[in-house]
Design an enzyme around this catalytic site. Structure first.
Site: not given
Ligand code: URA
Length: 250
Positions: A119
């Site tokens: 993310d």
């Molecule tokens: N899980 C998440 O919620 N976000 C990420 O970026 C990676 C794994």
């Protein structure tokens, strides 16, 4: 398999210089192919086996390249985007910023992509490569490749929360995660290993056990661990051993 390519184009792809720079180096006899000076920029060479020496430095061309990035926050995991800065923009900056030509291993950047997604606010280990087969294996839902994350949650993590995470959490009506492993836990922080890569998985798991993630950092993917010497935003090429372990471990 033999694959012919013009020597000037190959040198550009290896990031040794611009087309005009490499042509000049070639004409001046500063480029050796398998030990012999090649003075014609349009000379055809076998890109799969060629050994190049340029200005006294040896380069071997590998069709595959592997980098790890310590992804910073605020950058999206994509190759291009009209509005947002991407991890590939960051990589491009590092390939050109003050580096000697070919200083990062001679990479044709156009084929490189991130393996999986972090993310925008997530930091940590991101693998970048042009090896589609490896990426496919690492991301395959059938392979259950482990990934470790460091998490800071809003609330202290109780025994019950840890147990629920380890048993698997409903993150959608009928979507239950595979069991996770809590490797370490103290107050609001923990290190957790999961073997899937569902959309926003860690955040949804922690939401599922009654808290929210406030900081998320990926520490590992398969056998590959984030080099803690890399500052956020920095990249480095994987060592041969890291590549071998990664490829053979799945
Ligand atoms: N899980 C998440 O919620 N976000 C990420 O970026 C990676 C794994």
């Amino acid at each position: 398999m033999i694959m012919f390519m013009r020597i000037d184009r190959l040198l550009c792809e290896m990031n040794i210089g611009t087309r005009s720079q490499v042509k000049e180096l070639i004409r001046k006899g500063m480029v050796l192919v398998d030990g012999q000076a090649v003075k014609k920029p349009d000379a055809q060479v076998d890109e799969t086996s060629v050994r190049i020496t340029c200005q006294g430095k040896d380069y071997t061309y590998s069709p595959y390249v592997y980098f790890m990035m310590n992804k910073p926050p605020g950058v999206i995991t994509a190759t291009e985007d009209a509005k947002e800065k991407t991890v590939l923009d960051l990589m491009r900056e590092q390939l050109t910023e003050g580096n000697e030509p070919g200083g990062l291993g001679g990479v044709p950047i156009r084929d490189i992509f991130p393996v999986g997604r972090l993310d925008k606010d997530t930091v940590g280990l991101l693998l970048l490569t042009n090896d589609g087969a490896l990426a496919h294996k690492l991301l395959s839902p059938k392979k259950h490749v482990p990934k470790q994350y460091f998490v800071t949650a809003r609330e202290p993590l109780t025994e019950e929360m840890a147990k629920a995470l380890e048993e698997g959490v409903f993150i959608g009506k009928e979507e239950k995660t595979r069991p996770a492993r809590i490797l370490w836990r103290e107050g609001c922080q923990c290190r957790i290993a999961i073997t899937e890569g569902k959309y926003h998985q860690i955040k949804r798991m922690f939401h599922g056990v009654g808290t929210e993630v406030v900081y998320l950092k990926r520490l590992s993917m398969g056998s590959l661990y984030l080099d803690e010497g890399l500052k956020e935003g920095q990249i480095r090429e994987l060592t041969k051993e890291e590549v071998m372990n990664l490829c053979s471990g799945i």
